[in-house]
Design an enzyme around this catalytic site. Structure first.
Site, short mmCIF file in Angstrom:
data_model
loop_
_atom_site.label_atom_id
_atom_site.label_comp_id
_atom_site.label_asym_id
_atom_site.label_seq_id
_atom_site.Cartn_x
_atom_site.Cartn_y
_atom_site.Cartn_z
N ASP A 1 7.84 -8.42 3.80
CA ASP A 1 8.44 -9.25 3.58
C ASP A 1 6.84 -10.11 3.02
O ASP A 1 6.87 -11.41 3.34
CB ASP A 1 9.57 -9.46 2.80
CG ASP A 1 9.81 -10.88 1.81
OD1 ASP A 1 9.28 -10.45 1.05
OD2 ASP A 1 10.93 -11.82 2.03
N ILE B 1 -1.28 0.58 -15.69
CA ILE B 1 -1.73 2.22 -15.17
C ILE B 1 -0.05 2.44 -14.81
O ILE B 1 0.80 2.22 -14.93
CB ILE B 1 -1.56 1.39 -13.48
CG1 ILE B 1 -3.79 0.73 -14.44
CG2 ILE B 1 -2.19 2.77 -12.82
CD1 ILE B 1 -4.26 1.90 -14.67
N SER C 1 -4.93 -7.95 -12.41
CA SER C 1 -4.55 -7.46 -13.93
C SER C 1 -5.37 -8.55 -15.33
O SER C 1 -5.79 -9.35 -15.16
CB SER C 1 -2.99 -8.12 -14.47
OG SER C 1 -2.39 -7.07 -15.20
N GLY D 1 0.54 -1.35 0.20
CA GLY D 1 -0.13 -0.16 -0.28
C GLY D 1 0.59 1.10 0.15
O GLY D 1 0.58 2.29 0.33
N SER D 2 1.78 1.57 -0.49
CA SER D 2 3.00 2.54 -0.28
C SER D 2 3.14 3.04 -1.72
O SER D 2 3.71 4.80 -1.70
CB SER D 2 3.95 2.15 0.15
OG SER D 2 4.95 1.02 -1.15
N LYS E 1 -1.79 -14.11 -12.12
CA LYS E 1 -2.83 -13.09 -12.40
C LYS E 1 -4.22 -13.98 -12.37
O LYS E 1 -5.49 -13.13 -11.75
CB LYS E 1 -2.42 -11.44 -13.15
CG LYS E 1 -1.67 -10.48 -13.10
CD LYS E 1 -1.78 -10.23 -11.27
CE LYS E 1 -1.04 -9.53 -10.40
NZ LYS E 1 -1.13 -8.99 -9.28
N TYR F 1 3.32 -13.94 -15.21
CA TYR F 1 2.58 -12.88 -14.85
C TYR F 1 1.45 -12.71 -14.95
O TYR F 1 0.34 -12.99 -14.22
CB TYR F 1 3.39 -11.38 -15.50
CG TYR F 1 2.34 -10.24 -14.23
CD1 TYR F 1 2.65 -9.64 -13.71
CD2 TYR F 1 1.21 -10.02 -16.11
CE1 TYR F 1 2.01 -8.47 -12.53
CE2 TYR F 1 0.85 -8.30 -15.01
CZ TYR F 1 1.11 -7.97 -13.94
OH TYR F 1 0.16 -6.63 -13.20
N ALA G 1 -0.03 -15.78 -16.38
CA ALA G 1 -0.49 -17.51 -15.20
C ALA G 1 -0.79 -17.13 -14.33
O ALA G 1 -2.28 -17.20 -13.39
CB ALA G 1 0.73 -18.33 -15.08
#
Length: 249
Positions: free
Chosen positions: A64, A184, A138, A15-16, A155, A151, A153
């Protein structure tokens, strides 16, 4: 209709920066108490300071999300700091793009297993609050992803996880939904960097955006706010693409 999260305890894992940061700020603006976690200390503390300006409870911790014990520890600490959990947002990504062991490991461990672990740890709190879970996937999980097989697969697996968890937790009155963002762009993000590092890829994607631009994190956050509010109280098991029609071309 005003979407209100006043008094709701919301956790945003990852969330940063970017989408996660915008979701956290949008939730705080809507009245929520917010906890965020991320690996990078600098961006985490900067977003924490922004959140505190809204005057609600704020909790921020380095974590982490590829470490199972760290994930469960973060969820417990956030629940204690805020006084429970009403909303869990799983946003972090390892951005595993390369079709090798490292690329697959990064995507599986962060994009898939972190949401599994975070949700598992949060369920006892969500059961008490009859809360909700929101996964960030995504559009790469909804179409071929030739440039980044791991990525895409993984998602897609997150979208399937959403369906399974929605069915699994409905008897507990816990909703589970998913957002599939398109490309984005934001300062310091992957697409801004690709303008100079990979202009051919950037321009190809740009041309396939019917609105003539890439999306913004705030546009994803607006949908996240709806799905996490009482206005979506009868919505579960859904994946909403927020891509400005990118998949239409």
């Amino acid at each position: 209709m005003k979407l209100d999260l006043t008094g709701r305890n919301s956790l945003i894992a990852g969330g940063s920066r970017g989408i996660g940061r915008s979701i956290a700020l949008t939730f705080a603006e809507a009245g929520a108490n917010v906890s965020i976690c991320a690996r990078g200390e600098s961006a985490l503390r900067a977003t924490e300071a922004e959140l505190k300006k809204f005057g609600h409870k704020v909790h921020a911790a380095t974590c982490d999300l590829g470490n199972a014990n760290a994930v469960s520890g973060y969820i417990a600490a956030a629940a204690q700091a805020l006084g429970g959990i009403d909303v869990l947002v799983n946003n972090a990504s390892g951005f595993g793009s390369s079709d090798d062991e490292d690329g697959w490991a990064a995507s599986i461990n962060i994009d898939l297993l972190a949401p599994v672990r975070a949700t598992r740890a949060a369920i006892p709190y969500l059961e008490k609050s009859k809360g909700s879970v929101l996964h960030i996937s995504s559009i790469a999980g909804l179409k071929p992803a030739a440039r980044q097989p791991p990525y895409g697969a993984v998602k897609a697996a997150v979208i399937q996880l959403t369906l399974t968890q929605a069915a699994q937790f409905a008897p507990k009155h816990i909703r589970v939904n998913c957002i599939a963002p398109g490309s984005i762009e934001f300062p310091g993000g992957n697409w801004e960097r690709r303008k100079t590092s990979a202009p051919a890829i950037y321009n190809d994607v740009f041309k396939r955006c019917p609105f003539g631009r890439l999306g913004t994190p705030e546009e994803v956050a607006s949908v996240a706010l709806f799905l996490s509010s009482s206005a979506a109280g009868w919505v579960t098991g859904q994946t909403i693409a927020v891509d400005g029609g990118q998949m239409l071309s």
